[in-house]
Design a protein around this motif. Sequence first.
Motif, PDB file in Angstrom:
ATOM      1  N   ASN A 151      33.250   2.772  45.146  1.00 35.24           N
ATOM      2  CA  ASN A 151      33.002   1.792  44.634  1.00 35.24           C
ATOM      3  C   ASN A 151      33.951   1.456  43.314  1.00 35.24           C
TER       4      ASN A 151
ATOM      5  N   LYS B  74      37.206  -7.945  49.598  1.00 29.61           N
ATOM      6  CA  LYS B  74      35.684  -8.878  49.841  1.00 29.61           C
ATOM      7  C   LYS B  74      34.968  -7.756  50.209  1.00 29.61           C
ATOM      8  N   THR B  75      33.605  -7.915  49.554  1.00 32.06           N
ATOM      9  CA  THR B  75      32.449  -6.694  49.970  1.00 32.06           C
ATOM     10  C   THR B  75      31.620  -7.542  51.042  1.00 32.06           C
TER      11      THR B  75
ATOM     12  N   ARG C  26      28.186  -7.291  52.320  1.00 28.10           N
ATOM     13  CA  ARG C  26      26.933  -6.658  51.855  1.00 28.10           C
ATOM     14  C   ARG C  26      26.191  -5.888  53.006  1.00 28.10           C
TER      15      ARG C  26
ATOM     16  N   ARG D 280      31.586   1.866  54.602  1.00 24.90           N
ATOM     17  CA  ARG D 280      31.815   2.710  53.420  1.00 24.90           C
ATOM     18  C   ARG D 280      32.116   4.215  53.796  1.00 24.90           C
TER      19      ARG D 280
ATOM     20  N   TYR E 238      33.797  -3.007  53.038  1.00 26.74           N
ATOM     21  CA  TYR E 238      34.743  -3.783  52.354  1.00 26.74           C
ATOM     22  C   TYR E 238      35.924  -4.050  53.361  1.00 26.74           C
TER      23      TYR E 238
ATOM     24  N   LYS F 231      36.573  -1.479  42.926  1.00 25.96           N
ATOM     25  CA  LYS F 231      36.770  -2.403  41.492  1.00 25.96           C
ATOM     26  C   LYS F 231      38.059  -2.076  40.688  1.00 25.96           C
TER      27      LYS F 231
END
Length: 225
Positions: free
Chosen positions: A191, A211-212, A214, A171, A218, A195
């Motif tokens: 974010n 794809k994220t 976690r 990020r 991304y 989206k």
Amino acid sequence: MAAILIVDDDVNILYLVKSQLQQEGHYVYQAENGTEALKALEDHVIDLAIVDVMMPGMDGYELTKKIRGLHDLPVIMLTAKGQIQDKELGFLSGTDDYIVKPFDPKELIFRINALFRRYQKRSSLVITIGNVKINQQNFEVQVGDRTVVLPLKEFELLSYMASKPNQVFTRNQLIEEIWGLDFMGDERTLNVHIKRLRDRFSELTDDFGIKTIRGVGYMVEVQNK
């Protein structure tokens, strides 16, 4: 991951820069003079060279000229010389950027990333994933026979991630690359843009998805068909 050549006769500088680049995931080649550097460029595919000016035999100016005559890759000069005439000589030799010692290793990383972006845009204006074409010249995305015009930051975010499909970006890395180091916002801005991109393209194509990962960030995941 990129292959980066460091050319410097100071072993301490070689170690410092190599350690920093390896932490960023790059593969590093080293040379202590111009002759070794040219041999490394001949033997390996190098994505970027970091060249010291003051070296025995062939200095950094001459080496940079030779690199320019043989290869199309970014060059950064790393030197203790900070006078404007020294910088002029560096740029006349063909260097893309110039960093004066002592330097912050993080600044070197920022400049490397900026050069890669510049060269990437120059060499590959259209990114193709399946039936999706991302045109970095006119800022349009073509999905089949449909043209999609995105807000600028969404386009920059998509094209940056799509230029290296299946690579995970943190990020912080995405925020620095797209919004800059002086960005005063937070991860929520990123974010929201992610989206919006997902919402737009999930209905238009199944050639890729965002794809994220976690706890990390991304990536643009290319769907195998």
